[in-house]
Design an enzyme around this catalytic site. Structure first.
Site, mmCIF file in Angstrom:
data_model
loop_
_atom_site.group_PDB
_atom_site.id
_atom_site.type_symbol
_atom_site.label_atom_id
_atom_site.label_comp_id
_atom_site.label_asym_id
_atom_site.label_seq_id
_atom_site.Cartn_x
_atom_site.Cartn_y
_atom_site.Cartn_z
ATOM 1 N N GLU A 56 0.869 -1.298 -0.003
ATOM 2 C CA GLU A 56 -0.095 0.149 0.036
ATOM 3 C C GLU A 56 0.929 1.286 -0.027
ATOM 4 O O GLU A 56 2.006 1.485 0.777
ATOM 5 C CB GLU A 56 -0.975 0.161 1.278
ATOM 6 C CG GLU A 56 -2.270 -0.599 1.058
ATOM 7 C CD GLU A 56 -2.197 -2.071 1.382
ATOM 8 O OE1 GLU A 56 -1.165 -2.777 1.258
ATOM 9 O OE2 GLU A 56 -3.248 -2.872 1.888
ATOM 10 N N LYS A 229 -6.807 -4.202 -23.941
ATOM 11 C CA LYS A 229 -7.535 -4.142 -25.076
ATOM 12 C C LYS A 229 -6.845 -4.006 -26.254
ATOM 13 O O LYS A 229 -5.948 -4.891 -26.591
ATOM 14 C CB LYS A 229 -8.517 -3.073 -24.952
ATOM 15 C CG LYS A 229 -9.516 -3.117 -23.762
ATOM 16 C CD LYS A 229 -10.884 -2.266 -24.079
ATOM 17 C CE LYS A 229 -12.052 -2.455 -22.836
ATOM 18 N NZ LYS A 229 -11.762 -1.842 -21.709
HETATM 19 N N1 DSN Z 1 -16.472 -4.827 -21.340
HETATM 20 C C1 DSN Z 1 -15.593 -3.828 -22.025
HETATM 21 C C2 DSN Z 1 -16.278 -3.527 -23.697
HETATM 22 O O1 DSN Z 1 -16.566 -4.487 -24.100
HETATM 23 O O2 DSN Z 1 -16.113 -2.721 -24.231
HETATM 24 C C3 DSN Z 1 -15.645 -2.149 -21.526
HETATM 25 O O3 DSN Z 1 -15.511 -2.227 -20.310
#
Ligand code: DSN
Length: 423
Positions: A56, A229
């Site tokens: 922390e 992503k």
């Molecule tokens: N669940 C993601 C998406 O598919 O865009 C965003 O949090």
């Protein structure tokens, strides 16, 4: 000593489920816009002994002893994030994009304050004010949308709503919007009313890293993002901000929103940020966009309407009513998943159907691009998807097209056939 036996021995039931998931990831063609395949090295960092450590606080200011190497790891991630995006300050502890948003809101707003963001049913995210989410429960949200004709953001409307409601924050950056966003114009509107301008770059941060999308960092006060992503890194969130917000952001992440961060994930984020700074990542990010444009074009050529007429990023929405007025997003996504293509149903702007049914699909190209697919495969894939949907009650055609989908997936696997799915 710790139990050093492999997972197959310790928990065969769990090992088998992971192995079946690897097979699913290998067998299917993945078009979920928010998903990607991580590298082996990312899995190594993510699965490392760093998971054992509590820390922390922040580098050099910890509540626990023994953090000298954790400090090194976190500092590496912070420095790499700042350098890659040109940010004054970076916080790499947020466990997810949603928690990054929660921390960013709580850093600069009081409960009950007003936020102007894109409505969920127009392309925004759950954390942009949905009533079922913390955001809609703590803050008062006003939603902007897209223009009915162009299906693109109407900045005059955003400006009008901003002046009407005088929110303390304006949010841009979305989960289902395929066009460039004019960061400078949003900042100008925010400045006109003295609002904080926050960009949720969760979806596009990888494209920004690879110079395939304009960078919001010079314009926004705060940028939140995810690292898993299009960035192709470990699962988690990051926050970038101007120096004036640095202390408030750090305090909001810890101790306001979170306790101990997940150090193995921070290490994996550091690795992802390094991988995303390499020259080959630029090629990858630009190929994601090229693939999305070609896939959208191919589907449009087959008569499936693409929302807003195309894409500038890694994703796009299609309006299923253009090929069959009865076909819903739910039926189409389930049918495609059963025939080798995994994607998600998605509301299209002004969708008359409920969000669990929808009239649209969302398609994204980060994962297929990681698997090595190029424009040629996108043309074929676009055609196969539309043909499968059109001829879904004709067993001969379904069989024929499913075979071609399988061949494509086999030619571009996510992972080697003998990879068990863990390191
Ligand atoms: N669940 C993601 C998406 O598919 O865009 C965003 O949090």
């Amino acid at each position: 000593m710790s139990d050093m036996r492999p997972i197959e021995e310790v928990d065969p039931q769990l090992a088998e489920l992971i192995q079946r998931e690897v097979k699913r990831q290998r067998d299917q063609i993945h078009l979920i816009a928010s998903e990607n395949y991580v590298s082996y090295a990312t899995m190594q960092a993510s699965g490392s002994v760093l998971t054992n450590k509590y820390s922390e606080g922040y580098p050099g200011r910890r509540y626990y002893e023994g953090c000298e190497f954790i400090d090194g790891v976190e500092s590496l991630a912070i420095d790499r994030a700042k350098r890659l995006f040109g940010a004054d300050h970076a916080n790499v502890q947020a466990l997810s994009g949603s928690q990054a948003n929660m921390a960013a809101y709580l850093a600069v707003l009081e409960p009950g304050d007003k936020i102007l963001g894109m409505a969920l049913d127009q392309g925004g995210h759950l954390t942009h004010g949905a009533s079922v989410n913390f955001s809609g429960r703590i803050f008062e949200f006003f939603g902007y949308g897209v223009d009915r004709e162009t299906e693109q953001i109407d900045l005059d409307e955003v400006r009008r709503l901003a002046h009407e409601h005088r929110p303390q924050m304006i949010v841009a950056g979305y989960s289902a919007y395929s066009r460039y966003i004019d960061w400078a114009a949003f900042r100008e509107i925010a400045d006109e009313i003295g609002a904080v301008f926050l960009v949720d770059a969760a979806h596009i941060i990888g494209l920004i890293a690879g110079s395939a999308h304009p960078n919001p960092v010079p314009h926004a006060h705060i940028v939140t993002a995810t690292t898993h992503k299009a960035l192709q890194g470990a699962r988690g969130g990051i926050i970038l901000c101007k120096e004036e917000f640095a202390k408030a952001i750090d305090k909001a992440v810890f101790p306001v929103v979170q306790g101990g961060a997940i150090n193995s994930q921070i290490a994996a984020k550091a690795l992802g940020l390094e991988q995303a700074s390499r020259a080959e990542f630029k090629t990858y990010a630009n190929q994601i966009v090229r693939n999305a444009k070609v896939l959208a074009g191919a589907m449009d050529d087959e008569g499936l309407r693409v929302v807003s007429g195309g894409t500038d990023n890694h994703m796009f929405l299609v309006d299923l009513r253009s090929i069959d007025t009865e076909l819903t997003g739910k039926e189409a996504s389930q049918f495609l998943d059963a025939h080798g293509v995994t994607l998600n149903r998605n509301a299209i702007p002004f969708d008359p159907r409920p969000p669990f049914i929808t009239s649209g699909l969302r398609l994204g190209t980060p994962a297929v691009t990681s698997a090595g697919m190029m424009q040629e495969q996108m043309v074929l894939l676009g055609k196969l998807i539309v043909e499968l949907l059109r001829k879904r009650i004709d067993p001969y055609s379904v069989n024929l097209y499913t075979g071609q989908v399988r061949e494509l997936a086999e030619a571009f696997p996510a992972y080697p056939a003998d990879f068990p799915g863990y390191v």
